[in-house]
Design a protein around this motif. Structure first.
Motif, PDB file in Angstrom:
ATOM      1  N   GLY A 171      -4.702   9.871   5.715  1.00  0.00           N
ATOM      2  CA  GLY A 171      -4.503   8.790   4.759  1.00  0.00           C
ATOM      3  C   GLY A 171      -3.453   7.828   5.251  1.00  0.00           C
ATOM      4  O   GLY A 171      -2.841   8.021   6.301  1.00  0.00           O
ATOM      5  N   ASP A 172      -3.227   6.782   4.472  1.00  0.00           N
ATOM      6  CA  ASP A 172      -2.357   5.692   4.879  1.00  0.00           C
ATOM      7  C   ASP A 172      -1.394   5.378   3.737  1.00  0.00           C
ATOM      8  O   ASP A 172      -1.835   5.179   2.598  1.00  0.00           O
ATOM      9  CB  ASP A 172      -3.211   4.454   5.211  1.00  0.00           C
ATOM     10  N   ILE A 173      -0.103   5.331   4.024  1.00  0.00           N
ATOM     11  CA  ILE A 173       0.859   5.088   2.946  1.00  0.00           C
ATOM     12  C   ILE A 173       0.703   3.688   2.348  1.00  0.00           C
ATOM     13  O   ILE A 173       1.216   3.422   1.262  1.00  0.00           O
ATOM     14  CB  ILE A 173       2.317   5.293   3.405  1.00  0.00           C
ATOM     15  N   ARG A 174      -0.037   2.800   3.010  1.00  0.00           N
ATOM     16  CA  ARG A 174      -0.292   1.474   2.437  1.00  0.00           C
ATOM     17  C   ARG A 174      -1.220   1.565   1.232  1.00  0.00           C
ATOM     18  O   ARG A 174      -1.246   0.646   0.403  1.00  0.00           O
ATOM     19  CB  ARG A 174      -0.907   0.559   3.487  1.00  0.00           C
ATOM     20  N   ASN A 175      -1.988   2.651   1.137  1.00  0.00           N
ATOM     21  CA  ASN A 175      -2.962   2.834   0.062  1.00  0.00           C
ATOM     22  C   ASN A 175      -2.455   3.904  -0.899  1.00  0.00           C
ATOM     23  O   ASN A 175      -2.472   5.094  -0.566  1.00  0.00           O
ATOM     24  CB  ASN A 175      -4.326   3.249   0.626  1.00  0.00           C
ATOM     25  N   LYS A 176      -2.032   3.509  -2.082  1.00  0.00           N
ATOM     26  CA  LYS A 176      -1.442   4.485  -3.001  1.00  0.00           C
ATOM     27  C   LYS A 176      -2.440   5.555  -3.422  1.00  0.00           C
ATOM     28  O   LYS A 176      -2.059   6.688  -3.720  1.00  0.00           O
ATOM     29  CB  LYS A 176      -0.832   3.789  -4.216  1.00  0.00           C
ATOM     30  N   GLU A 177      -3.743   5.222  -3.392  1.00  0.00           N
ATOM     31  CA  GLU A 177      -4.753   6.224  -3.770  1.00  0.00           C
ATOM     32  C   GLU A 177      -4.878   7.333  -2.722  1.00  0.00           C
ATOM     33  O   GLU A 177      -5.410   8.414  -3.027  1.00  0.00           O
ATOM     34  CB  GLU A 177      -6.114   5.560  -4.006  1.00  0.00           C
ATOM     35  N   ASP A 178      -4.384   7.089  -1.505  1.00  0.00           N
ATOM     36  CA  ASP A 178      -4.449   8.128  -0.469  1.00  0.00           C
ATOM     37  C   ASP A 178      -3.494   9.282  -0.754  1.00  0.00           C
ATOM     38  O   ASP A 178      -3.577  10.343  -0.116  1.00  0.00           O
ATOM     39  CB  ASP A 178      -4.144   7.530   0.916  1.00  0.00           C
ATOM     40  N   THR A 205       3.217  -1.530   6.007  1.00  0.00           N
ATOM     41  CA  THR A 205       3.526  -0.125   6.272  1.00  0.00           C
ATOM     42  C   THR A 205       4.983   0.194   5.967  1.00  0.00           C
ATOM     43  O   THR A 205       5.291   1.081   5.167  1.00  0.00           O
ATOM     44  CB  THR A 205       3.214   0.223   7.744  1.00  0.00           C
ATOM     45  N   ASN A 206       5.889  -0.542   6.608  1.00  0.00           N
ATOM     46  CA  ASN A 206       7.303  -0.173   6.564  1.00  0.00           C
ATOM     47  C   ASN A 206       8.005  -0.538   5.269  1.00  0.00           C
ATOM     48  O   ASN A 206       9.046   0.021   4.965  1.00  0.00           O
ATOM     49  CB  ASN A 206       8.050  -0.829   7.732  1.00  0.00           C
ATOM     50  N   LEU A 207       7.454  -1.483   4.527  1.00  0.00           N
ATOM     51  CA  LEU A 207       8.091  -1.875   3.270  1.00  0.00           C
ATOM     52  C   LEU A 207       7.261  -1.455   2.062  1.00  0.00           C
ATOM     53  O   LEU A 207       7.693  -0.629   1.268  1.00  0.00           O
ATOM     54  CB  LEU A 207       8.345  -3.384   3.253  1.00  0.00           C
ATOM     55  N   PHE A 208       6.055  -1.983   1.947  1.00  0.00           N
ATOM     56  CA  PHE A 208       5.241  -1.657   0.773  1.00  0.00           C
ATOM     57  C   PHE A 208       4.774  -0.198   0.809  1.00  0.00           C
ATOM     58  O   PHE A 208       4.601   0.423  -0.241  1.00  0.00           O
ATOM     59  CB  PHE A 208       4.069  -2.626   0.669  1.00  0.00           C
ATOM     60  N   GLY A 209       4.594   0.336   2.006  1.00  0.00           N
ATOM     61  CA  GLY A 209       4.278   1.759   2.124  1.00  0.00           C
ATOM     62  C   GLY A 209       5.403   2.624   1.601  1.00  0.00           C
ATOM     63  O   GLY A 209       5.173   3.655   0.947  1.00  0.00           O
ATOM     64  N   THR A 210       6.639   2.205   1.854  1.00  0.00           N
ATOM     65  CA  THR A 210       7.796   2.938   1.327  1.00  0.00           C
ATOM     66  C   THR A 210       7.787   2.947  -0.192  1.00  0.00           C
ATOM     67  O   THR A 210       8.102   3.966  -0.826  1.00  0.00           O
ATOM     68  CB  THR A 210       9.109   2.307   1.839  1.00  0.00           C
TER      69      THR A 210
END
Length: 353
Positions: free
Chosen positions: A57-64, A97-102
């Motif tokens: 999964g990808d931290i950019r996608n909250k559903e992951d 990735t680095n900001l919104f993923g956080t």
């Protein structure tokens, strides 16, 4: 204990996951990774074999995050780690990735009532301020002086109160912005957090590239007998960094995982310090000694964008609060990585050569 490590198939994340599972086999460990970085796919089998649950999964996608149950601690080790990222093209992936993923990680932690251990970077410190520090030029390296124009720096290195005004690369900016948001979640949502500003981290299973993972890159180029170059600062190879072996970082994370109340809300610099540092010129000599190989190294006098002359971590605060300090020096790091190359040459040669 249940633990989620984001970026868990990357170098840092997978190393932490495997060490935790070895020391605490009863812990349930999940790793989330999008496998974007070349070589990260090699870690999936290692993680699965150890009984660690891999989630693609990808931290950019909250559903992951949905397949992952509530956890006790989230270790945020995911990032686009290149200092050059976003400088030659669109910075969207870096930002997302680095900001919104956080932010997605923090919201998952809040929902889980989980503690957060965040791996930040020494790159939050501004480039121009670092470049204007007083230094001495020794025969093989640049060295910081004690007499400095700004607080938070001495011959011991750069400390947490170093000034933060100025540009630092888009990578460093996204990590600093994440730090600020983490502090807000700590203060207003009661999330227990610890931020580690790490220097250069290295060790086996790091897939070194020109823009990130210089230690493994340097050793691998010697090992596979290819070419290198001293780039910038007159092309002498005197630019200097401290290096932190992943095993030393693990000891700190292990302590924080089980003692977060003692450091809740803190920001800690963590790196190799003067004791585990080298210039490129010095690193070359160690590589020659341990690999038994000498390769051609050219010189390029012009500096690269976002490069810095030297960075050494002042570990005074982290040692005072936790008792931690790095134990592995440069020769031990180079020997360990060389051994890893020996043992995994067939799998690593297509990636690192």
């Amino acid at each position: 204990m249940k633990i989620l490590i984001t970026g868990g198939a990357g170098f840092v994340g997978s190393s932490l996951a495997l060490s935790l599972k070895t020391d605490y086999p009863q812990y349930e460990i999940f790793v989330l990774d999008n496998l974007k970085r070349k070589g990260s796919e090699l870690n999936v089998a290692r993680l699965t074999k150890a009984g660690i649950q891999f989630v693609h999964g990808d931290i950019r996608n909250k559903e992951d995050f949905d397949p992952i149950p509530p956890v006790d601690t989230l270790i945020e080790a995911s990032a686009e780690p290149s200092v050059l990222a976003g400088l030659t093209g669109t910075p969207d992936y870096l930002m997302n990735t680095n900001l919104f993923g956080t932010v997605n990680c923090l919201n998952f932690a809040l929902k889980s009532k989980a503690n957060v251990i965040f791996l930040s970077t020494s790159r939050v410190y501004p480039i121009k301020t670092i470049e204007t520090l007083n230094f001495d030029e020794h025969e093989t390296r640049f060295v910081l002086s004690d007499n400095q124009p700004v607080p938070g720096v001495s011959s011991k290195g750069i400390a947490e109160n170093f000034p933060l005004d100025g540009a630092r690369s888009l990578y460093g900016t996204t990590k600093l912005a994440s730090e600020l948001i983490i502090q807000e979640y700590n203060e207003f949502f009661g999330l227990k957090t610890i931020i580690n500003r790490c220097g250069v981290i290295t060790g086996p299973w790091q897939m070194g590239k020109v823009d990130q993972g210089v230690m493994v890159l340097w050793i691998a180029k010697h090992y596979f007998e290819q070419q290198l170059a001293y780039i910038g600062y007159g092309g002498t190879g005197k630019q200097t960094r401290d290096m932190l072996h992943i095993a030393d970082l693990y000891r700190l994370i292990d302590w924080e995982l089980h003692n977060i109340d003692k450091v809740n809300g803190e920001i800690l610099n963590a790196g190799g310090g003067n004791e585990s540092s080298a210039s490129l010129q010095e690193l070359t000599k160690i590589c020659q000694e341990i690999t038994g190989k000498t390769i051609p190294i050219s010189s390029v006098a012009e500096n690269r964008a976002a490069d810095i002359r030297l960075y050494i971590t002042d570990n005074t605060k982290v040692t005072k609060l936790t008792g931690w300090k790095p134990e592995l020096g440069m020769k031990e790091i180079v020997s360990d990585i060389t051994k890893w190359l020996d043992e995994n040459r067939a799998a690593l040669e297509p990636i690192l050569k």
